[in-house]
Design an enzyme around this catalytic site. Structure first.
Site, PDB file in Angstrom:
ATOM      1  N   CYS A 264     -24.167  35.495  69.639  1.00 21.89           N
ATOM      2  CA  CYS A 264     -22.676  35.689  69.967  1.00 21.89           C
ATOM      3  C   CYS A 264     -22.367  34.416  70.916  1.00 21.89           C
ATOM      4  O   CYS A 264     -21.312  33.803  70.711  1.00 21.89           O
ATOM      5  CB  CYS A 264     -22.258  36.854  70.461  1.00 21.89           C
ATOM      6  SG  CYS A 264     -23.059  37.359  72.172  1.00 21.89           S
TER       7      CYS A 264
ATOM      8  N   HIS B  95     -21.355  41.442  75.288  1.00 23.36           N
ATOM      9  CA  HIS B  95     -20.877  40.505  74.038  1.00 23.36           C
ATOM     10  C   HIS B  95     -19.858  39.395  74.777  1.00 23.36           C
ATOM     11  O   HIS B  95     -19.105  39.987  75.600  1.00 23.36           O
ATOM     12  CB  HIS B  95     -20.517  41.615  73.197  1.00 23.36           C
ATOM     13  CG  HIS B  95     -19.825  40.746  71.680  1.00 23.36           C
ATOM     14  ND1 HIS B  95     -20.709  39.746  71.053  1.00 23.36           N
ATOM     15  CD2 HIS B  95     -18.692  40.747  71.184  1.00 23.36           C
ATOM     16  CE1 HIS B  95     -19.961  39.379  70.118  1.00 23.36           C
ATOM     17  NE2 HIS B  95     -18.858  39.858  70.319  1.00 23.36           N
TER      18      HIS B  95
ATOM     19  N   ASP C 172     -13.802  36.472  66.741  1.00 24.78           N
ATOM     20  CA  ASP C 172     -15.012  36.731  67.220  1.00 24.78           C
ATOM     21  C   ASP C 172     -15.961  36.496  65.830  1.00 24.78           C
ATOM     22  O   ASP C 172     -16.030  36.927  64.795  1.00 24.78           O
ATOM     23  CB  ASP C 172     -15.116  38.309  67.380  1.00 24.78           C
ATOM     24  CG  ASP C 172     -16.550  38.532  67.867  1.00 24.78           C
ATOM     25  OD1 ASP C 172     -17.323  37.834  67.814  1.00 24.78           O
ATOM     26  OD2 ASP C 172     -16.767  39.640  68.494  1.00 24.78           O
TER      27      ASP C 172
END
Length: 259
Positions: free
Chosen positions: A75, A113, A128
């Site tokens: 991420c 995250h 995202d």
């Protein structure tokens, strides 16, 4: 060296570069299709949560490894690069933090995250490209409405002061993906993650488990350990890949776009 032209070529994008919703949608989906989520480098259980503290990436080094070198990322790498790309194109991008749903059904640490949101014409859109998934292929509007993409539905519900992202495939119930606050963050905020994770059980966040995923035009492939989930037009199929040859084939399909 980070280069917009090289990045867009990697994504197969040759369209307008104006900071519009149409551009954002196209880039977001292309990114998920072209660059896989791959935690192979960070799946070492001995490192524990150390990987979560590396959100302040070296853009040039990560660009060489991911965009030019062809590997996937996690991420903070994928969303960090995408955030830089959007900024270079003139988008108004902010950093958000999320807590991902864990194997026990609870949410992880609040800063687990890192992803982005983009403001366009007074509306805020979630972007995202760094969640293993299954997830949204195009940006989601921050609103109360149910939004449908490629047969799957998404919604944001209020719960204990958070916005909870929920997803529903065809014939299934709503399930939680992650929760977040619409609170714009700075990279330095992740220093707070150290005390937040001090007592959090590592086994609940799949530390040591290899995770690979990549989108295709109307769905997504997600491999967690040997559990393989394929979503196509909203229909889910789950298999356990017990045969080594089949497992290797699926890994290759996910990590090698175009296969």
């Amino acid at each position: 060296m980070f280069d917009v032209d090289t990045y867009l070529t990697k994504l197969g994008y040759s369209g307008p570069r104006a900071a519009t919703l149409e551009t954002l949608r196209d880039l977001h989906k292309r990114h998920l299709m072209a660059i896989p989520f791959d935690n192979s480098l960070n799946a070492d259980a001995e490192r524990g949560f150390d990987v979560l503290l590396e959100v302040d990436i070296d853009d040039d080094a990560t660009f060489r490894a991911v965009v030019e070198g062809g590997r996937g990322g996690v991420c903070y790498e994928l969303n960090g690069l995408f955030r830089r790309l959007l900024q270079e194109l003139g988008f108004d991008v902010k950093i958000l933090a999320g807590a991902v749903i864990q194997v026990n059904g609870e949410f992880g640490p609040e800063l687990e995250h890192i992803f982005s949101c983009v403001e366009i014409d007074g509306e805020v859109w979630l972007a995202d490209v760094g969640l293993a998934g299954p997830s949204y292929l195009e940006p989601l509007r921050v609103s109360d409405e149910i939004q449908e993409q490629y047969g799957c539905q998404y919604r944001l519900v209020e719960e204990d002061g958070y916005r909870v992202l929920q997803r529903r495939s065809r014939g299934a119930e709503w399930s939680n993906s992650y929760r977040f606050k619409l609170q714009y963050r700075e990279i330095t905020d992740w220093k707070q993650l150290v005390p937040d994770i001090a007592e959090f059980p590592l086994e609940q966040v799949l530390i040591g488990t290899r995770i690979h995923s990549r989108a295709f035009d109307n769905g997504q492939m997600v491999l967690i350990g040997k559990r393989y989930l394929r979503v196509e037009d909203g229909k889910e199929e789950i298999k356990v890949l017990a045969r080594p040859a089949v497992f290797r084939e699926v890994v290759s399909q996910i990590l090698t776009p175009g296969v």
